[in-house]
Design an enzyme around this catalytic site. Structure first.
Site, mmCIF file in Angstrom:
data_model
loop_
_atom_site.group_PDB
_atom_site.id
_atom_site.type_symbol
_atom_site.label_atom_id
_atom_site.label_comp_id
_atom_site.label_asym_id
_atom_site.label_seq_id
_atom_site.Cartn_x
_atom_site.Cartn_y
_atom_site.Cartn_z
ATOM 1 N N GLN A 99 -57.050 -16.021 88.041
ATOM 2 C CA GLN A 99 -57.506 -14.523 88.179
ATOM 3 C C GLN A 99 -56.649 -13.651 87.777
ATOM 4 O OE1 GLN A 99 -57.977 -13.155 92.593
ATOM 5 N NE2 GLN A 99 -58.627 -15.468 92.413
ATOM 6 N N GLU A 136 -51.693 -6.358 93.949
ATOM 7 C CA GLU A 136 -51.553 -7.236 94.971
ATOM 8 C C GLU A 136 -50.084 -7.545 95.306
ATOM 9 O OE1 GLU A 136 -55.728 -9.974 94.666
ATOM 10 O OE2 GLU A 136 -53.835 -10.768 94.316
ATOM 11 N N ARG A 285 -62.018 -13.768 86.341
ATOM 12 C CA ARG A 285 -61.444 -15.366 86.584
ATOM 13 C C ARG A 285 -61.407 -15.769 85.240
ATOM 14 N NH1 ARG A 285 -65.203 -14.005 90.509
ATOM 15 N NH2 ARG A 285 -64.214 -14.442 92.748
#
Length: 413
Positions: A99, A136, A285
């Site tokens: 992803q 992230e 994805r």
């Protein structure tokens, strides 16, 4: 200041031991526990406990009731009346999907475009469920395995040559003839759009070659070959198995971090860690999943610039007992704190005076958090404490021989 109970997400790839053990629950758990969320995400806001340990509200509701006091003027001005990060414990027993996440501009444009098309927010073929990006950071608690970022094309050419698969020759030639980001884009796009009949032939040939190469000794790319075998066993007809050959295979020791900015193709393979991200649901994805893959949109988002592993590892700044993981994300800053309740090895307490909202998630032992002039609360492993912007400075003390917690906040600078 409130004690938080996190929300367990029971995804199939999760562990039956890691999160349950941390929370002091029975092991194995009745079902896989993949993530433990500490935040104010609408899909799973943490519960706020009262002085008697009973749930009386959730963090999202509490923030919505008074954003200025809970988040502070800086956070409200920059991100609106929402907590801009989500912190979680992630425990993977099986590989997650390949992803990537969009940039801020891509997220905003995609969200507006899909709204104009009338796509429901919960539609299975929707890519953008909100207008925010999603950088992230993962910090390993155990040994942690991942794929992240496109490897130097010259090294990938060497890997593909070592496999000696005749069916790979046309694709090997594509990258050998253009060993740069455009060659990676061309090869990745070709693999992702191959007909099923070709994938059904090509993937088994690659897996057979990987077995043979591994049985011949200890090749340079042993970890990559074992990974492609693992993925091929679970997803034998998925082009993501081939795509994994293009990515850096990364091993993290406990305490090491991995930062994924916008456009970084990645997949977590195995391990337990603390993850913090911008508070968004936007995921594109790229394989290893039965879920929707929007190839044109994925290609718009992906950054094919080759990345060395060192480029994906955040720098660490140590301030006393606190290890701060430095990233470019404006939504969050994450640090690890280890305290020694005996006072023999490390500091037994630490004071925090940073403005803005904070979450302290306890992963081992027990801590006591005392605000200036206020009542202390005790927080055990598997719980967290919420500290609002309007609250006074706090002192955190280890109530056990060893206490480890992670601290998430919104950076001011």
């Amino acid at each position: 200041m409130r004690t938080l109970e996190g929300v367990v997400r029971p995804y199939a790839w999760g562990s039956r031991t890691a999160i349950a053990s941390m929370r002091g629950k029975a092991v194995p758990s009745p079902h896989p526990e993949a993530e433990l969320w500490f935040g104010a995400h609408p899909a799973g806001p943490a519960s706020c406990l009262d002085a008697d340990g009973q749930i009386d509200t959730d963090l999202l509701t509490a923030i919505d009731a008074d954003p200025a006091a809970m988040l502070g003027a800086h956070t409200v001005e920059r991100f609106g009346g929402r907590l801009p990060f989500l912190m979680k414990v992630l425990a993977a027993e099986e590989p997650l999907s390949l992803q990537a996440h969009p940039s801020a501009d891509q997220a905003r444009d995609g969200y507006e475009r899909e709204n104009a098309l009338g796509l429901p927010i919960d539609a299975s073929d929707r890519n953008y469920r909100d207008p925010w990006h999603k950088p992230e950071l993962m910090v390993a608690l155990t040994e942690f395995e991942a794929l992240a970022g496109f490897r130097d094309p010259s090294e990938t050419v060497e890997l593909l040559r070592e496999l000696q698969v005749a069916e790979l020759d046309p694709y090997l030639g594509m990258l050998a003839g253009q060993p740069d980001s455009e060659g990676l884009r061309a090869l990745f796009t070709t693999w992702l759009t191959l007909p099923d009949a070709t994938i059904t032939t090509l993937v088994p040939a690659v897996l057979a070659a990987a077995v043979q190469l591994l049985s011949s000794g200890t090749p340079r790319f042993a970890a990559e070959l074992r990974t492609v075998l693992e993925l091929g066993e679970v997803y034998p007809r998925d082009p993501g198995v081939l795509a994994s050959l293009l990515l850096n295979r990364i091993h993290l020791e406990p305490g090491e971090g991995l930062y994924m900015p916008a456009g970084n193709l990645h997949a977590y393979l195995r391990g337990t860690g603390v993850e913090i991200m911008a508070n968004s649901d936007n995921v594109l994805r790229g394989g290893l999943t039965p879920k929707h893959i929007d190839v044109p949109e994925l290609l718009r988002v992906l950054d094919f610039t080759p990345a060395a592993v060192d480029d994906l590892v955040p720098s660490v700044r140590t301030v006393g007992a606190e290890r701060v993981y430095v990233t470019a994300a404006p939504e969050f800053r994450l640090s690890r704190v280890e305290l020694d309740g005996t006072g023999l090895r490390y500091a037994s307490s630490i004071c925090f005076d940073m403005p803005g909202p904070q979450i302290l998630a306890v992963l081992a032992g027990t801590i006591e958090v005392r605000p200036a002039g206020g009542r202390a609360i005790t927080v055990r492993a598997g719980q967290a404490v919420w500290i609002a912007d309007s609250e006074p400075d706090v002192v955190v003390h280890a109530s056990s021989s060893r206490a480890v917690f992670f601290r998430a906040l919104v950076p001011v600078g």
